[in-house]
Write a protein that holds these residues in place. Structure first.
Motif, PDB file in Angstrom:
ATOM      1  N   PRO A   1       0.836  -1.381  -0.311  1.00 25.12           N
ATOM      2  CA  PRO A   1       0.030   0.243  -0.730  1.00 25.12           C
ATOM      3  C   PRO A   1       1.073   0.969   0.518  1.00 25.12           C
ATOM      4  CG  PRO A   1      -0.976  -1.577   2.102  1.00 25.12           C
ATOM      5  CD  PRO A   1       0.319  -2.189   0.828  1.00 25.12           C
ATOM      6  N   TRP A   2       1.594   1.115   0.410  1.00 19.45           N
ATOM      7  CA  TRP A   2       3.072   2.242   0.730  1.00 19.45           C
ATOM      8  C   TRP A   2       3.931   2.667  -1.099  1.00 19.45           C
ATOM      9  CZ3 TRP A   2       2.206   4.893   4.438  1.00 19.45           C
ATOM     10  CH2 TRP A   2       0.951   4.732   5.582  1.00 19.45           C
ATOM     11  N   ARG A   3       3.472   1.756  -2.368  1.00 21.03           N
ATOM     12  CA  ARG A   3       3.937   1.657  -3.320  1.00 21.03           C
ATOM     13  C   ARG A   3       4.382   2.890  -3.807  1.00 21.03           C
ATOM     14  NH1 ARG A   3       5.153  -2.285  -6.638  1.00 21.03           N
ATOM     15  NH2 ARG A   3       3.480  -3.781  -5.236  1.00 21.03           N
ATOM     16  N   ARG A   4       3.787   3.709  -4.106  1.00 21.70           N
ATOM     17  CA  ARG A   4       3.776   5.199  -5.030  1.00 21.70           C
ATOM     18  C   ARG A   4       4.224   6.643  -3.881  1.00 21.70           C
ATOM     19  NH1 ARG A   4      -3.293   7.353  -4.809  1.00 21.70           N
ATOM     20  NH2 ARG A   4      -2.638   6.543  -3.192  1.00 21.70           N
ATOM     21  N   ASN A   5       4.773   6.366  -2.558  1.00 24.36           N
ATOM     22  CA  ASN A   5       5.759   6.690  -1.658  1.00 24.36           C
ATOM     23  C   ASN A   5       7.157   6.794  -1.243  1.00 24.36           C
ATOM     24  OD1 ASN A   5       2.486   6.219  -0.160  1.00 24.36           O
ATOM     25  ND2 ASN A   5       3.280   8.194   0.240  1.00 24.36           N
TER      26      ASN A   5
END
Length: 651
Positions: free
Chosen positions: A333-337
């Protein structure tokens, strides 16, 4: 108006009552003070008698009473009756002290008489007190071995030395003597909280009475204590101190919702949760590697989510994520960060190699600037490398052990921090050649089924000092150790729901594609009867392992080297923007760029760039010299000579 004698009489009665209360308190709380309190109270009463006036009649009474006591003492000695002789001698000294005080009032002879009476009282009192203590301690030990409680013995058999200033202190001292066969030295501190109380016990010296021995027998002490609540024991600041916590209600029984990020800079610590005293748990992550350990399903992923949310919210930090669970279910879920997300052994190695190259680059930059430590915001962002299932990574990629060991030793000073989570933090996790746990300045232990896990996370002997992870009964509960917190205190991490994770990831995304950012996509058109075959996908590039590319463009100097941080980039862009006319030092200072608000700070960089040929003089503007960027030379592709081709092909 009442007569003068009546006022003095009431004052004397009030004073006597107050002194009597003080004496009773001393006798009840500290038996050692009883003779001194009695002697002091008697002397004070005789001084009051002197102040009200002593006549002939009072002196006659004092004299007759003193003579009678002396005669009683003489008779006891004549007929060899020890009890009568002792009673007569005691009465003689007390009445003589009272007569002197009433006759002379506050004076040196009266003080001398009072001191002699007090000393004589202790000569007779101390042997009796020691003998009584020994007998009553033996009785309590015998009763404890047979299962009889202190209440069953009755208050008359309680040893004076086992009575504290509070019921909790008394219960503690009696429970300890029943278990250790020797009394505790003292209860130095007892504090009440909303959830129970906390006490510090000074234990007597000895190998069998050390705090570690008492902690190992916690269940027996809890049984002897007989108070409702959950008992926790830890070692105090001194070697012979035992800290006792009794939680009558669990302050961490319910989950604590995540309140959101508390800061936007990594120079401030992360707020991980709350402890049992209602205080926030602060974790200093910058320059401190973090180890998270504990059994499965006890909240390691939740702790990591809170720390990742802290890192991505910081404007001066970036994250690199390595998740060895298939599909990166924890960090996905933190891929974009993230700068990079590795979800396979090959990509994990490439991500670690990327971090290692960054360490070398930053070290070279600091050496060029003549500085020793990477400061986020000044030199560039800090990096936080999160590794989930560290033991699984080492099992699948054994060569990663040496790389992680190297990063643990050399990455801190360049602002790169490792945050590793594992179920078995032993030296085998680091290849079996070294114990990498020594490099973790912050350690977080969650619930575990075995006591040995505490020693693996916090070091040998930690369980005996009270770092008992097997007592953490709920997911998210943890114990935290760092340089400023070396006494175990129960705490619980914030709980981030899936919605919290999604919202934080969306809010702090580094860069979003058009499809990710669109909230209301348009309706899809009807498919064509004969659609054009789709073009083959473009090979991935930019990220570790050919995965997600690094989204931010990296600014470079004319030679292709990376501009170190945003402040230097702002100065370089200002000179570039000036064009052929150039810009003066005064104009650059007037822009009020961070760290470049003085001519000396601007001159240091412009002079270095002139030496490298990147900046040149553009002529004078008034009396000041202007500077501009030198034109970049085009890259010429030189054809390879045929002779070279023949050399590479030939055998």
């Amino acid at each position: 108006m009442p007569p003068h004698e009546s006022i003095l009489g009431r004052a004397a009665l009030g004073t006597a009552s107050a002194l009597g209360s003080v004496c009773r308190w001393c006798v009840r709380r500290r038996f050692e003070l009883a003779p001194a309190a009695a002697s002091t109270g008697l002397t004070a009463l005789t001084w009051l008698h002197h102040a009200s006036g002593v006549g002939i009649g009072e002196h006659v009474v004092y004299g007759l009473a003193t003579a009678a006591a002396g005669a009683l003492a003489g008779g006891g000695l004549k007929y060899k009756h020890k009890g009568i002789a002792a009673a007569g001698a005691g009465g003689l000294t007390v009445l003589a002290d009272a007569w002197i005080g009433a006759a002379l009032g506050p004076s040196v002879p009266s003080l001398i008489a009072s001191a002699l009476v007090t000393g004589g009282a202790y000569v007779a009192y101390v042997p009796w007190l020691v003998k009584a203590r020994q007998q009553q301690l033996a009785l309590q030990v015998k009763a404890a071995k047979t299962g009889v409680t202190g209440e069953g013995l009755g208050t008359s058999t309680r040893a004076p030395g086992l009575t504290g200033a509070t019921p909790e202190g008394t219960a503690l001292m009696q429970a300890l003597v029943a278990m250790l066969s020797v009394p505790a030295v003292d209860v130095t501190a007892l504090e009440y909280t909303r959830f129970g109380w906390r006490a510090v016990i000074v234990l007597p010296p000895g190998r069998d009475t050390a705090p570690q021995k008492v902690i190992a027998r916690r269940d027996q002490l809890a049984t002897n204590l007989g108070l409702p609540g959950k008992l926790r024991l830890t070692r105090g600041e001194q070697d012979n101190e035992l800290v006792v916590y009794l939680y009558q209600s669990d302050p961490l029984a319910s989950a604590i919702p995540w309140p959101g990020p508390s800061t936007t800079t990594c120079t401030e610590p992360a707020v991980l949760g709350m402890d049992a005293f209602g205080e926030p748990v602060l974790v200093p992550m910058l320059y401190n590697h973090v180890l998270i350990g504990g059994a499965t399903d006890n909240g390691k992923s939740g702790v990591q989510s809170v720390l990742i949310a802290y890192a991505v919210a910081c404007e001066d930090a970036e994250v690199v994520l390595i998740d060895m669970k298939p599909g990166a279910v924890e960090f996905g879920p933190w891929r974009r960060n993230a700068l990079a997300l590795a979800d396979s052994p090959a990509r994990a190695m490439q991500a670690l190699t990327l971090v290692q190259r960054e360490v070398k680059r930053r070290g070279a930059l600091l050496a060029e600037l003549g500085e020793k430590k990477w400061v986020p915001g000044k030199h560039g962002p800090a990096w936080f490398v999160f590794i989930d299932e560290l033991a699984e990574l080492i099992r699948q990629v054994p060569e990663a052990a040496k790389l992680i060991e190297s990063l643990l030793q050399v990455a801190r000073f360049v602002g790169i921090t490792l945050v590793c989570a594992t179920q078995s933090p032993s030296n085998r996790v680091f290849g079996g050649t070294t114990d990498g746990r020594q490099q973790y300045q912050v350690r977080i232990g969650l619930g575990a089924k075995e006591s040995t896990t505490s020693n693996l996370i916090f070091g040998p002997g930690a369980y005996g000092d009270g770092w008992c992870l097997d007592e953490l009964d709920l997911p998210g509960k943890f114990l935290r150790w760092d340089r400023e917190h070396q006494v175990p205190v129960d705490a619980r991490a914030f709980w981030m729901t899936d919605d919290d994770v999604a919202a934080a990831s969306h809010r702090y995304a580094r860069e979003e594609t058009e499809s990710e950012a669109r909230e209301h996509p348009a309706a899809s058109p009807d498919p064509e009867d004969d659609p054009t075959p789709p073009a083959p996908p473009t090979p991935p590039s930019g990220g570790p392992g050919g995965g997600r590319p690094i989204l931010r463009a990296i600014p470079t100097f004319p030679d292709g080297s990376e501009i170190p941080d945003e402040r230097v980039e702002a100065l370089w862009r200002a000179i570039e923007k000036a064009g052929p006319k150039g810009v003066t030092y005064n104009d650059l200072v007037a822009l009020e760029l961070p760290d470049f608000r003085a001519r000396s700070s601007v001159d240091a960089y412009v002079l270095k760039w002139r030496r490298k040929g990147w900046v040149e003089e553009a002529g004078k503007q008034g009396r000041a010299m202007a500077y501009r960027t030198a034109p970049r030379l085009p890259v010429v592709n030189t054809p390879t000579p045929k002779s070279a081709e023949q050399v590479t092909v030939g055998g």
